[in-house]
Design a protein around this motif. Structure first.
Motif, PDB file in Angstrom:
ATOM      1  N   LEU A  80       4.360   2.830   3.897  1.00 58.99           N
ATOM      2  CA  LEU A  80       3.005   2.778   4.464  1.00 58.99           C
ATOM      3  C   LEU A  80       2.195   4.012   4.081  1.00 58.99           C
ATOM      4  O   LEU A  80       1.025   3.916   3.707  1.00 58.99           O
ATOM      5  CB  LEU A  80       3.077   2.678   5.998  1.00 58.99           C
ATOM      6  CG  LEU A  80       3.182   1.279   6.604  1.00 58.99           C
ATOM      7  CD1 LEU A  80       3.495   1.369   8.091  1.00 58.99           C
ATOM      8  CD2 LEU A  80       1.894   0.478   6.389  1.00 58.99           C
ATOM      9  N   TYR A  81       2.849   5.186   4.177  1.00 59.48           N
ATOM     10  CA  TYR A  81       2.133   6.430   3.851  1.00 59.48           C
ATOM     11  C   TYR A  81       1.839   6.490   2.348  1.00 59.48           C
ATOM     12  O   TYR A  81       0.768   6.949   1.938  1.00 59.48           O
ATOM     13  CB  TYR A  81       2.931   7.650   4.296  1.00 59.48           C
ATOM     14  CG  TYR A  81       2.079   8.904   4.358  1.00 59.48           C
ATOM     15  CD1 TYR A  81       1.049   9.021   5.280  1.00 59.48           C
ATOM     16  CD2 TYR A  81       2.289   9.958   3.479  1.00 59.48           C
ATOM     17  CE1 TYR A  81       0.242  10.144   5.339  1.00 59.48           C
ATOM     18  CE2 TYR A  81       1.491  11.104   3.526  1.00 59.48           C
ATOM     19  CZ  TYR A  81       0.469  11.181   4.459  1.00 59.48           C
ATOM     20  OH  TYR A  81      -0.327  12.310   4.508  1.00 59.48           O
ATOM     21  N   ASP A  82       2.807   6.032   1.541  1.00 64.21           N
ATOM     22  CA  ASP A  82       2.581   5.971   0.098  1.00 64.21           C
ATOM     23  C   ASP A  82       1.406   5.038  -0.213  1.00 64.21           C
ATOM     24  O   ASP A  82       0.547   5.361  -1.050  1.00 64.21           O
ATOM     25  CB  ASP A  82       3.834   5.453  -0.624  1.00 64.21           C
ATOM     26  CG  ASP A  82       4.978   6.464  -0.590  1.00 64.21           C
ATOM     27  OD1 ASP A  82       4.719   7.641  -0.285  1.00 64.21           O
ATOM     28  OD2 ASP A  82       6.126   6.060  -0.848  1.00 64.21           O
ATOM     29  N   LEU A  83       1.384   3.888   0.446  1.00 67.20           N
ATOM     30  CA  LEU A  83       0.301   2.925   0.251  1.00 67.20           C
ATOM     31  C   LEU A  83      -1.040   3.559   0.619  1.00 67.20           C
ATOM     32  O   LEU A  83      -2.042   3.392  -0.086  1.00 67.20           O
ATOM     33  CB  LEU A  83       0.552   1.679   1.113  1.00 67.20           C
ATOM     34  CG  LEU A  83      -0.482   0.555   1.028  1.00 67.20           C
ATOM     35  CD1 LEU A  83      -0.600   0.014  -0.396  1.00 67.20           C
ATOM     36  CD2 LEU A  83      -0.119  -0.579   1.996  1.00 67.20           C
ATOM     37  N   GLN A  84      -1.023   4.326   1.730  1.00 63.40           N
ATOM     38  CA  GLN A  84      -2.248   5.012   2.150  1.00 63.40           C
ATOM     39  C   GLN A  84      -2.708   6.016   1.096  1.00 63.40           C
ATOM     40  O   GLN A  84      -3.895   6.089   0.767  1.00 63.40           O
ATOM     41  CB  GLN A  84      -2.009   5.727   3.487  1.00 63.40           C
ATOM     42  CG  GLN A  84      -3.201   6.529   3.990  1.00 63.40           C
ATOM     43  CD  GLN A  84      -4.373   5.650   4.358  1.00 63.40           C
ATOM     44  OE1 GLN A  84      -4.378   5.018   5.388  1.00 63.40           O
ATOM     45  NE2 GLN A  84      -5.391   5.596   3.497  1.00 63.40           N
ATOM     46  N   LEU A  85      -1.775   6.794   0.559  1.00 60.21           N
ATOM     47  CA  LEU A  85      -2.127   7.797  -0.452  1.00 60.21           C
ATOM     48  C   LEU A  85      -2.682   7.137  -1.714  1.00 60.21           C
ATOM     49  O   LEU A  85      -3.642   7.635  -2.313  1.00 60.21           O
ATOM     50  CB  LEU A  85      -0.901   8.648  -0.797  1.00 60.21           C
ATOM     51  CG  LEU A  85      -0.397   9.577   0.325  1.00 60.21           C
ATOM     52  CD1 LEU A  85       0.941  10.202  -0.066  1.00 60.21           C
ATOM     53  CD2 LEU A  85      -1.411  10.673   0.622  1.00 60.21           C
TER      54      LEU A  85
END
Length: 259
Positions: free
Chosen positions: A16-21
């Motif tokens: 999720l955090y990777d997707l956000q970045l």
């Protein structure tokens, strides 16, 4: 649809955090373009409008010149008639015929005066039209030049970012595939409801990233444990711990550098 492999909560949080970045990087690229696409579109509309106006003004100018031509023809016809009536006057048999021809001559003279008056008016209108055309032409040239510059600027940015943006879109879809549909929908819903598009944020100085509301220590511990998805009660954003965020930022920086 391909069945997603069962993953841990921590793996979901990382994805999720990777997707956000990745999505934030796409946002940055779009921000680089800024209002340029809209500026180009507005300038194209303005240029088209000025071209249409130039065509209309040129048509009106041609019409005025035609009107002058018509009046000049009318004057020549009137002069021909005056000459004809003047010759007829020499051979009249009585005063009645003389007076009748005199009236015809006077009428043709009035026609000439009226035509000359119209010609003067048309010529004045032509001068006004020419002035408007000159200013419109100057404005059109300026807008076309500005449009060319803006298009070149936009094309340059697109050339620089198109490849990266396409690669990032592919990566965004790839990382979204690692997350279950329910979470992806929640992520997209949150992203669409906040101005900066940040749906997943890390804790910064005891508060949700970009927020001033402190997160209770117990909740911070649960976030750091990475055992469940926790959202900020004030903003609704999904929260991750700083350590995880730093690790994923380093990983994504390497990814961005390779694209």
């Amino acid at each position: 649809m391909t069945k997603k492999t069962e993953v841990t909560v921590e793996e979901k949080l990382r994805a999720l955090y990777d997707l956000q970045l990745i999505d934030s990087r796409i946002d940055e690229i779009r921000n680089m373009r800024g209002e340029l696409p809209l500026e180009v579109e507005d300038l194209e509309d303005e240029v088209e409008g000025l071209k249409t106006r130039m065509q209309k003004l040129t048509g009106e100018l041609d019409d005025l010149n035609d009107q002058i031509g018509n009046r000049k023809n009318l004057i020549e016809e009137a002069k021909t008639l005056i000459k004809k009536y003047s010759e007829q006057q020499k051979n009249v048999r009585n005063n009645r015929e003389y007076n009748s021809i005199t009236k015809e001559i006077e009428y043709q003279e009035l026609e000439i005066q009226l035509a000359e008056k119209h010609i003067r008016e048309f010529k004045a209108q032509i001068e006004q039209k020419k002035e408007v055309i000159s200013k419109t032409k100057e404005r059109l040239g300026d807008r076309e030049s500005h449009l060319k510059h803006k298009k070149e600027e936009l094309d340059s940015i697109l050339a620089e970012t198109e490849k990266e943006e396409k690669a990032l879109f592919d990566k965004s879809e790839e990382y979204a595939e690692q997350i279950d549909d329910r979470l992806v929908k929640a992520y997209k819903r949150i992203r669409g409801s906040v101005k900066n598009g940040l749906a997943v944020v890390s804790i910064e100085r005891g508060a949700s990233g970009g927020s001033f509301f402190t997160i209770p220590p117990q909740i911070q511990m649960e976030i750091a444990a990475r055992k469940k998805i926790i959202t900020d009660e004030h903003s609704g954003r999904i929260l991750v711990d700083p350590a995880l965020a730093d690790e994923e930022k380093d990983k994504m920086d390497q990814l961005f550098a390779s694209i």
